[in-house]
Design a protein around this motif. Structure first.
Motif, mmCIF file in Angstrom:
data_model
loop_
_atom_site.group_PDB
_atom_site.id
_atom_site.type_symbol
_atom_site.label_atom_id
_atom_site.label_comp_id
_atom_site.label_asym_id
_atom_site.label_seq_id
_atom_site.Cartn_x
_atom_site.Cartn_y
_atom_site.Cartn_z
ATOM 1 N N ARG A 118 -51.724 -27.525 7.093
ATOM 2 C CA ARG A 118 -52.036 -27.283 5.564
ATOM 3 C C ARG A 118 -50.620 -26.011 6.138
ATOM 4 O O ARG A 118 -50.662 -26.379 4.733
ATOM 5 C CB ARG A 118 -52.854 -27.908 5.609
ATOM 6 C CG ARG A 118 -53.647 -27.023 3.172
ATOM 7 C CD ARG A 118 -54.731 -27.509 2.786
ATOM 8 N NE ARG A 118 -55.761 -27.417 3.599
ATOM 9 C CZ ARG A 118 -55.881 -25.893 2.574
ATOM 10 N NH1 ARG A 118 -55.219 -25.190 2.026
ATOM 11 N NH2 ARG A 118 -57.140 -24.961 3.760
ATOM 12 N N THR A 119 -50.757 -25.182 6.187
ATOM 13 C CA THR A 119 -50.760 -23.609 5.864
ATOM 14 C C THR A 119 -49.417 -23.156 6.616
ATOM 15 O O THR A 119 -48.405 -22.261 6.530
ATOM 16 C CB THR A 119 -51.918 -22.398 5.802
ATOM 17 O OG1 THR A 119 -52.200 -22.681 7.849
ATOM 18 C CG2 THR A 119 -52.656 -22.673 5.658
ATOM 19 N N ASN A 120 -49.166 -24.249 8.159
ATOM 20 C CA ASN A 120 -48.008 -23.931 8.937
ATOM 21 C C ASN A 120 -47.031 -23.585 7.906
ATOM 22 O O ASN A 120 -46.585 -21.879 8.078
ATOM 23 C CB ASN A 120 -47.649 -25.036 9.771
ATOM 24 C CG ASN A 120 -46.273 -24.198 10.549
ATOM 25 O OD1 ASN A 120 -46.044 -23.321 11.477
ATOM 26 N ND2 ASN A 120 -45.602 -25.166 11.046
ATOM 27 N N ASP A 121 -46.301 -24.748 7.126
ATOM 28 C CA ASP A 121 -44.734 -24.682 6.049
ATOM 29 C C ASP A 121 -45.368 -23.323 5.059
ATOM 30 O O ASP A 121 -44.110 -22.541 4.864
ATOM 31 C CB ASP A 121 -44.530 -25.997 6.234
ATOM 32 C CG ASP A 121 -43.630 -26.704 7.535
ATOM 33 O OD1 ASP A 121 -43.459 -25.994 8.682
ATOM 34 O OD2 ASP A 121 -44.129 -28.399 7.551
ATOM 35 N N ALA A 122 -46.092 -23.272 4.761
ATOM 36 C CA ALA A 122 -46.630 -22.403 3.471
ATOM 37 C C ALA A 122 -46.101 -21.293 3.532
ATOM 38 O O ALA A 122 -45.558 -20.805 2.714
ATOM 39 C CB ALA A 122 -48.021 -23.315 3.248
ATOM 40 N N LEU A 123 -46.883 -20.871 5.400
ATOM 41 C CA LEU A 123 -46.433 -19.528 5.169
ATOM 42 C C LEU A 123 -45.568 -19.385 5.347
ATOM 43 O O LEU A 123 -44.967 -18.049 5.067
ATOM 44 C CB LEU A 123 -47.246 -19.381 6.698
ATOM 45 C CG LEU A 123 -47.406 -18.021 6.712
ATOM 46 C CD1 LEU A 123 -47.520 -16.858 5.835
ATOM 47 C CD2 LEU A 123 -48.007 -17.572 8.347
ATOM 48 N N PHE A 124 -44.601 -20.167 5.832
ATOM 49 C CA PHE A 124 -43.018 -19.605 5.647
ATOM 50 C C PHE A 124 -42.534 -19.507 4.516
ATOM 51 O O PHE A 124 -41.572 -18.600 3.960
ATOM 52 C CB PHE A 124 -41.874 -20.731 7.382
ATOM 53 C CG PHE A 124 -42.363 -20.494 8.447
ATOM 54 C CD1 PHE A 124 -42.453 -19.544 8.849
ATOM 55 C CD2 PHE A 124 -42.538 -21.665 9.199
ATOM 56 C CE1 PHE A 124 -42.176 -19.320 10.512
ATOM 57 C CE2 PHE A 124 -43.270 -21.393 10.653
ATOM 58 C CZ PHE A 124 -42.621 -20.460 11.253
ATOM 59 N N ASP A 125 -42.417 -20.569 3.879
ATOM 60 C CA ASP A 125 -41.976 -20.679 2.693
ATOM 61 C C ASP A 125 -42.915 -19.485 1.533
ATOM 62 O O ASP A 125 -41.848 -18.601 1.358
ATOM 63 C CB ASP A 125 -42.723 -21.937 2.114
ATOM 64 C CG ASP A 125 -42.069 -22.917 2.052
ATOM 65 O OD1 ASP A 125 -40.701 -23.069 3.354
ATOM 66 O OD2 ASP A 125 -42.772 -24.251 1.860
#
Length: 220
Positions: A118-125
């Protein structure tokens, strides 16, 4: 020209003291679209894999501190879906330097708490698209708390002896593979991506190396 984030890896004997800065399907050779020593290199035997699952293994060496990894992340998401049965994709966070170690800690804490997907791409963004300041362990913990993590529990896991040991193990394996930049792909501990011009080429190389390993397994 595609460039990875590069760093010379140096491990000191005591603890997690990490130095240097971020920088960083045909068997017919005549018809091969990629060349050993150019787009990829064959690593010296004995080959060292990340896991012992028995499946063909694709490993992305990456970091949440690396903008190139942020740009490559959607390709990794698709690649995970496209890989054939009998192949698994894993990720190893590169602890290239002191600034990158907190992100490696965060990766393992998120995995243990079931927050990674849930957080992988969100952290990059958050870090690169929104330019939100996420660098220190406290700032990283604040991000995960905003995503529903128990902040105190996150910090305990991120700074645990188990996480320390895993990061040391990761560093030793990354050095064995000769990885000095991110993102880098390693297939079966045997092949490492090298001079790649862009992300589609890196994906194509990965699929080609995977098929090569699957064909080799069939021939055993």
């Amino acid at each position: 020209m595609f460039k990875t984030a590069r760093s010379r890896l140096t491990a000191l004997l005591c603890g997690l003291v990490l130095t240097t800065a971020c920088s960083a399907a045909s068997s017919d050779k005549s018809a091969a679209p990629f060349t050993d020593g150019n787009e990829y290199v064959t690593l010296p035997a004995p080959y060292q894999r990340y896991s012992s699952s028995g499946k063909v293994e694709v490993v992305e060496v990456f970091s949440y501190a690396c903008i190139h990894c942020a740009e490559f992340s959607p390709y990794v998401d698709q690649l995970r879906k496209d890989l054939p049965p009998g192949v698994e994709l894993k990720q190893v966070p590169a602890p290239f330097n002191d600034a990158w170690v907190p992100f490696a800690r965060a990766y393992y804490a998120a995995k243990k708490l079931g927050l990674f997907e849930r957080t992988n791409d969100a952290l990059f963004d958050k870090k690169f698209k929104e330019q939100y300041p996420i660098n220190s362990m406290d700032e990283i913990a604040d991000f995960y708390a905003s995503e529903g993590a128990n902040r105190g529990q996150f910090m305990v896991i991120a700074n645990s002896p188990e996480t320390d040991a895993q990061i040391k193990k990761d560093l030793a394996l990354i050095q064995t593979w000769g990885v000095d930049g991110t993102p880098t792909i390693v297939v079966d501990g045997k092949y490492r991506s090298a001079n790649i011009k862009d992300f589609p080429q890196l994906v194509a190389l990965t699929k080609w190396l995977v098929q090569r390993e699957l064909n080799a397994d069939k021939g055993k």
